[in-house]
Every structure is written in structure tokens, then in C-alpha cells.
Design a protein around this motif. Structure first.
Motif, PDB file in Angstrom:
ATOM      1  N   ASN A  21     -46.409 -37.924  27.814  1.00 26.26           N
ATOM      2  CA  ASN A  21     -46.667 -39.022  26.893  1.00 26.26           C
ATOM      3  C   ASN A  21     -48.180 -39.187  26.802  1.00 26.26           C
ATOM      4  N   LEU A  73     -46.920 -41.700  22.112  1.00 26.33           N
ATOM      5  CA  LEU A  73     -47.293 -42.903  22.859  1.00 26.33           C
ATOM      6  C   LEU A  73     -48.687 -42.713  23.440  1.00 26.33           C
ATOM      7  N   PRO A 125     -49.046 -48.720  26.753  1.00 19.64           N
ATOM      8  CA  PRO A 125     -48.657 -47.671  25.805  1.00 19.64           C
ATOM      9  C   PRO A 125     -48.360 -48.273  24.434  1.00 19.64           C
ATOM     10  N   PRO A 164     -47.171 -46.805  20.296  1.00 20.49           N
ATOM     11  CA  PRO A 164     -46.888 -45.649  19.444  1.00 20.49           C
ATOM     12  C   PRO A 164     -47.847 -45.574  18.266  1.00 20.49           C
ATOM     13  N   ASN A 168     -38.638 -37.966  25.504  1.00 21.11           N
ATOM     14  CA  ASN A 168     -39.496 -36.955  26.123  1.00 21.11           C
ATOM     15  C   ASN A 168     -38.789 -36.313  27.313  1.00 21.11           C
ATOM     16  N   TYR A 207     -50.247 -41.485  26.648  1.00 15.50           N
ATOM     17  CA  TYR A 207     -50.957 -42.489  27.449  1.00 15.50           C
ATOM     18  C   TYR A 207     -51.120 -42.066  28.908  1.00 15.50           C
ATOM     19  N   GLN A 208     -50.305 -41.116  29.361  1.00 13.36           N
ATOM     20  CA  GLN A 208     -50.358 -40.727  30.769  1.00 13.36           C
ATOM     21  C   GLN A 208     -51.699 -40.082  31.104  1.00 13.36           C
ATOM     22  N   GLU A 239     -40.276 -41.400  17.803  1.00 13.17           N
ATOM     23  CA  GLU A 239     -38.994 -42.040  18.093  1.00 13.17           C
ATOM     24  C   GLU A 239     -37.898 -41.460  17.215  1.00 13.17           C
ATOM     25  N   SER A 258     -45.564 -36.696  23.292  1.00 15.28           N
ATOM     26  CA  SER A 258     -45.090 -37.834  22.500  1.00 15.28           C
ATOM     27  C   SER A 258     -46.261 -38.566  21.864  1.00 15.28           C
ATOM     28  N   ILE A 264     -39.003 -43.518  23.042  1.00 13.61           N
ATOM     29  CA  ILE A 264     -39.900 -42.353  23.037  1.00 13.61           C
ATOM     30  C   ILE A 264     -40.005 -41.743  24.428  1.00 13.61           C
ATOM     31  N   LYS A 265     -40.137 -42.593  25.446  1.00 17.08           N
ATOM     32  CA  LYS A 265     -40.190 -42.083  26.822  1.00 17.08           C
ATOM     33  C   LYS A 265     -38.910 -41.329  27.179  1.00 17.08           C
TER      34      LYS A 265
END
Length: 204
Positions: free
Chosen positions: A87, A122, A131, A133, A69, A89-90, A43, A120, A65-66
Motif C-alpha cells: 500500500n 492508498l 492513509p 485513497p 491488496n 502509505y506503507q 477499490e 494500491s 483497498i487493504k
């Protein structure tokens, strides 16, 4: 060959710095077609600005954060850098379960190696499937173990700032405030040095 380049909290809110980094990355991409570059970020002060609009901190952090990115991918593209934003988590690429981080390296390796990978911090929290951080210093230590890069690059806290008087001859090679005490080897640089190294000696 793999390199991890880190964009820390304070530098992420500096437009001139980010533009200079993007220009350096464009040169890196043109000179080093044998190298894999992963740019890691968390962040920035953008989180605080979101909080001031009434958003709760947890939500503001994730949103910041999203957004960063996406914005970084666009900024890099403006400077001629081909980048893939991801990210953690994706696709459940990086997960946190019972305090332990895990990564799907098969998926990472399936991504095209030409573009810069903009990653990122996340990750997917298995406890609530949302998600979350990860502190950037812990995240970098984890990624260093997984990627085994040639270098983990940090930008000096005094890049684009006046150094303290005792170091008035030039920027001090000091890590950013949020990345002190890392347990893995790092190379601390400035944007000027980063670009010079790429232009003069692409094999270093």
C-alpha cells in the motif's frame, strides 16, 4: 523494462477475470525475467458491501483497498505468481502533501525486481498522517511520470462482458469507466489478448 498493469473498479469484482489475469502474469513472469511489472489497483464494489454492514464510507474504502491488496497477493500465489503487496502509505513510500504526490523511488528500487509489485492507491496524507485513497486516474498519471513504463496497460471495459450492438463483432477497445480521459498513453487490451501476446511474442 517496466510495465504498469491496471486493475480497475469493475474488473476487481470479477473472479474469472482476476484468475485469467493471474494466469497471464504467471506466463509473463516466466517469459520476461528482464522486465519489471507493477500492478496498480484501487477499490472495488467490495467497498459498497462493507458500507452495507454499517461501516462509514471513508473507513470502508480504506479497508476494502487493504483487503484487496492481501487477497490479490494470495490469488496470484495460487496461480504461481510471485508478488509483493504494497500500500502506498506503507514506509511512507508515497505521500500526499498540500495536494502534491511524492514517491520514494529509492525504496521502490530497493525491492526485489523478480516478483510482481502489487501497489494500491492508498497513500500517506501528511496533513493527518493517515492513509488516504487517491483517484485511480490521477494516481496512474503520477506513476507513469515516475516509472516511465514501456506500456501502461488497461483492460477493456467489455472484457468478460457483452459489447454494445454496434461493436458486436468483438470487445470494443474502450477504457474502463473510471479511467477515461487519462492524459498519458495507454494500451487497452483484453485478458485473451494479454495472454496471447505473452505466449506468442514475449519481446512485444
Amino acid at each position: 523494462m517496466k510495465y504498469i498493469l491496471t486493475l480497475d473498479y469493475e474488473h476487481l469484482d470479477n473472479g474469472l477475470f482476476l484468475t485469467n489475469v493471474a494466469q497471464g502474469l504467471a506466463r509473463f513472469q516466466n517469459n520476461r525475467d528482464d522486465a519489471r511489472l507493477v500492478v496498480v489497483h484501487g477499490e472495488s464494489e467490495y467497498t459498497e458491501r462493507l458500507i452495507q454492514t454499517g461501516i462509514m464510507r471513508e473507513e470502508a474504502t480504506i479497508r476494502a483497498i487493504k483487503d484487496l491488496n492481501h487477497r490479490l497477493v494470495a490469488l496470484f500465489a495460487d496461480q504461481g505468481v510471485s508478488a509483493v503487496g504494497l500500500n502506498g502509505y506503507q514506509r511512507e513510500c508515497i505521500t500526499l502533501e498540500e495536494g502534491k504526490l511524492n514517491i520514494n523511488m529509492d525504496y521502490i528500487e530497493s525491492l526485489h525486481h523478480g516478483p510482481v509489485l502489487l501497489l494500491s492507491n492508498l497513500v500517506l496524507n501528511r496533513k493527518n498522517n493517515k492513509p488516504t485513497p487517491v483517484p485511480l486516474n490521477r494516481y496512474l498519471e503520477f506513476l507513469h511520470m515516475q516509472f516511465a513504463p514501456e506500456e501502461l496497460i488497461l483492460f477493456s471495459k467489455y472484457d468478460h462482458r457483452s459489447p454494445p450492438k454496434e461493436n458486436s463483432s468483438g470487445p470494443a477497445p474502450a477504457p474502463p469507466d473510471d479511467l477515461t480521459g487519462l492524459s498519458v498513453p495507454t494500451h487497452i487490451t483484453t485478458t485473451a489478448e494479454f495472454i496471447t501476446r505473452i505466449n506468442q511474442n514475449p519481446d512485444q
